[in-house]
Design an enzyme around this catalytic site. Structure first.
Site, PDB file in Angstrom:
ATOM      1  N   CYS A   1     -13.172 -13.900 -11.952  1.00 21.42           N
ATOM      2  CA  CYS A   1     -14.415 -13.276 -12.424  1.00 21.42           C
ATOM      3  C   CYS A   1     -14.366 -11.806 -12.042  1.00 21.42           C
ATOM      4  O   CYS A   1     -15.066 -11.357 -11.167  1.00 21.42           O
ATOM      5  CB  CYS A   1     -15.637 -13.959 -11.853  1.00 21.42           C
ATOM      6  SG  CYS A   1     -15.558 -14.265 -10.106  1.00 21.42           S
TER       7      CYS A   1
ATOM      8  N   THR B   1       6.183  12.327  -1.350  1.00 15.80           N
ATOM      9  CA  THR B   1       7.124  11.889  -0.323  1.00 15.80           C
ATOM     10  C   THR B   1       7.316  10.377  -0.418  1.00 15.80           C
ATOM     11  O   THR B   1       6.359   9.627  -0.502  1.00 15.80           O
ATOM     12  CB  THR B   1       6.599  12.278   1.073  1.00 15.80           C
ATOM     13  OG1 THR B   1       6.374  13.691   1.069  1.00 15.80           O
ATOM     14  CG2 THR B   1       7.595  11.911   2.163  1.00 15.80           C
TER      15      THR B   1
END
Ligand SMILES: *Cc1c(COP(=O)(O)O)cnc(C)c1O
Length: 395
Positions: free
Chosen positions: A324, A237
């Site tokens: 990181c 949907t």
């Protein structure tokens, strides 16, 4: 006071987009696939959004498929080109070393499935040329995927020239335009773009929605199977409020694109000029051929993460090239691609502006970065070695 300077990560929702979205949560909440009036109203809303979006990039509305964002659009474009290539026995793909991970990781997957991947090197200025793309094209090349504008260093690629090369060689051309849509004028036809990925939250639309433009005649691979939504190319949907918000935001930003670019580029240049005065630093990426919003610097002798923490304390939202990710301290693949050594790539800072930033913001950012860099260097062993001559300066 908080200053938001991380618009490449995400942008604030436009009030106009929010207003356009609201009715679709509680009033016009019908399922677009439903037969009755409420459903058909929702259906019209998404078709109207499709038309608006297509108009902003010079496409036909039938060429727009809604996705959950830029990553999905990138994945779908690559898998589509790979499927077409496989059918024709063409198993070679050309891309660049500094693409977004949504492209790079999918290419890794395709490599495991037998595709050969050529990742073009990026020049120190953060640009890939059309000639380099041309030189890499082979008989068995099925796809060239080059991002429109880089998300870390903001450099804008010669997309029209690359598109022309691909068209001349009959090779499909995809561009990850997530950072460019709404910020740089785009005409998919004039630029010979076959597929283009975009994400709403990068142009003041809502998160979790985006679109893939695919030129007429390209049969998309479905990543999600199920219902017949999006011509069976993207089941589930539709996210009606988000799609409406995306179209509203895009239409709004495209209407003011030149004016915004001028205003934001002036702020960018002021910021670049101010930060350049810090010793032993360097701007990453071409000085002029970059997004109006993007500033990215490397500073010697400091860690990007500490810089971000201290800037956050001063009320500034920024980011570092050296994400990181998953705990690893790998430097940014983008900064590595433009040839920055590890040591410097770790000390990077990305500031990405919007039309909401002011001259005062820029003054404050310059002052704060100067203070924080000096502070971090005051107890950095790396900086001590550089100053004493034990190690040579790179920048
Ligand atoms: C943000 C971004 C993406 C991912 O978009 P999402 O909508 O967050 O999935 C892909 N490519 C580039 C260049 C981006 O900046």
């Amino acid at each position: 006071m908080r200053i938001y300077a991380d618009n490449a990560a995400t942008t604030k929702l436009s009030p106009k987009a929010l207003e356009a979205m609201l009715p679709y949560f509680q009033i016009e909440y019908g399922n677009p696939s439903s037969f009755y009036r409420e459903g058909q109203q929702a259906k019209s809303a998404i078709e109207e959004a499709r038309i608006k979006i297509a108009r902003c990039i010079g496409a036909d509305y039938k060429e727009i498929t809604f996705t959950s964002g830029g990553s999905e659009a990138d994945n779908q474009a690559l898998l589509t080109a790979a499927a077409i290539g496989k059918r024709k026995g063409k198993m070679h793909i050309i891309s660049t070393a500094f693409e977004h991970h949504a492209v790079l990781h999918m290419l890794k997957k395709l490599e495991k499935e037998g595709f050969e991947i050529t990742l073009l090197d990026v020049h120190e200025n953060g640009i890939v040329t059309a000639d380099e793309v041309k030189a890499a094209i082979r008989e068995d090349t099925c796809l060239v995927s080059v991002m429109f504008a880089n998300n870390e260093i903001g450099t804008v690629q010669p997309i029209a020239a690359i598109g022309a090369v691909c068209a001349a060689h009959g090779v499909l051309f995809h561009t990850d335009a997530v950072q460019a849509v709404g910020h740089v004028a785009i005409d998919v036809k004039a630029m010979h773009i076959d597929m283009l990925s975009s994400s709403a939250h990068k142009f003041h639309g809502p998160k979790g929605t985006g679109f893939l433009y695919a030129r007429k005649g390209i049969l998309l691979q479905a990543l999600i199977c199920g219902g017949a939504q999006e011509k069976s190319k993207r089941a589930g949907t539709e996210n009606v409020p988000a799609i409406v918000g995306m179209a509203t935001a895009l239409e709004e930003i495209c209407a003011g694109i030149d004016e915004n670019a001028k205003k934001v580029a002036a702020l960018r240049d002021k910021l670049i000029a101010g930060l350049s005065r810090i010793e032993h630093c360097a701007l990453n990426g071409d000085a002029t051929n970059r997004l109006p919003s993007n500033v990215n610097f490397c500073f010697e002798g400091i860690e990007g993460e500490s810089l971000l923490l201290l800037l956050d304390d001063k009320g500034i939202c920024a980011s570092s090239g050296s994400a990181c990710t998953s705990g690893s301290l790998d430097p940014s693949h983008v900064l590595m691609a433009i040839g920055r050594p590890h040591e410097v790539a770790h000390g990077s800072l990305r500031l990405t502006l919007s039309e909401e930033n002011t001259e005062e913001d820029i003054d404050y950012i310059i002052k704060s970065v100067k203070e924080v860099v000096a502070h971090l260097r005051s107890f950095s062993p790396v900086w001590r070695d550089l100053v004493s001559g034990k190690q040579e300066h790179i920048l």
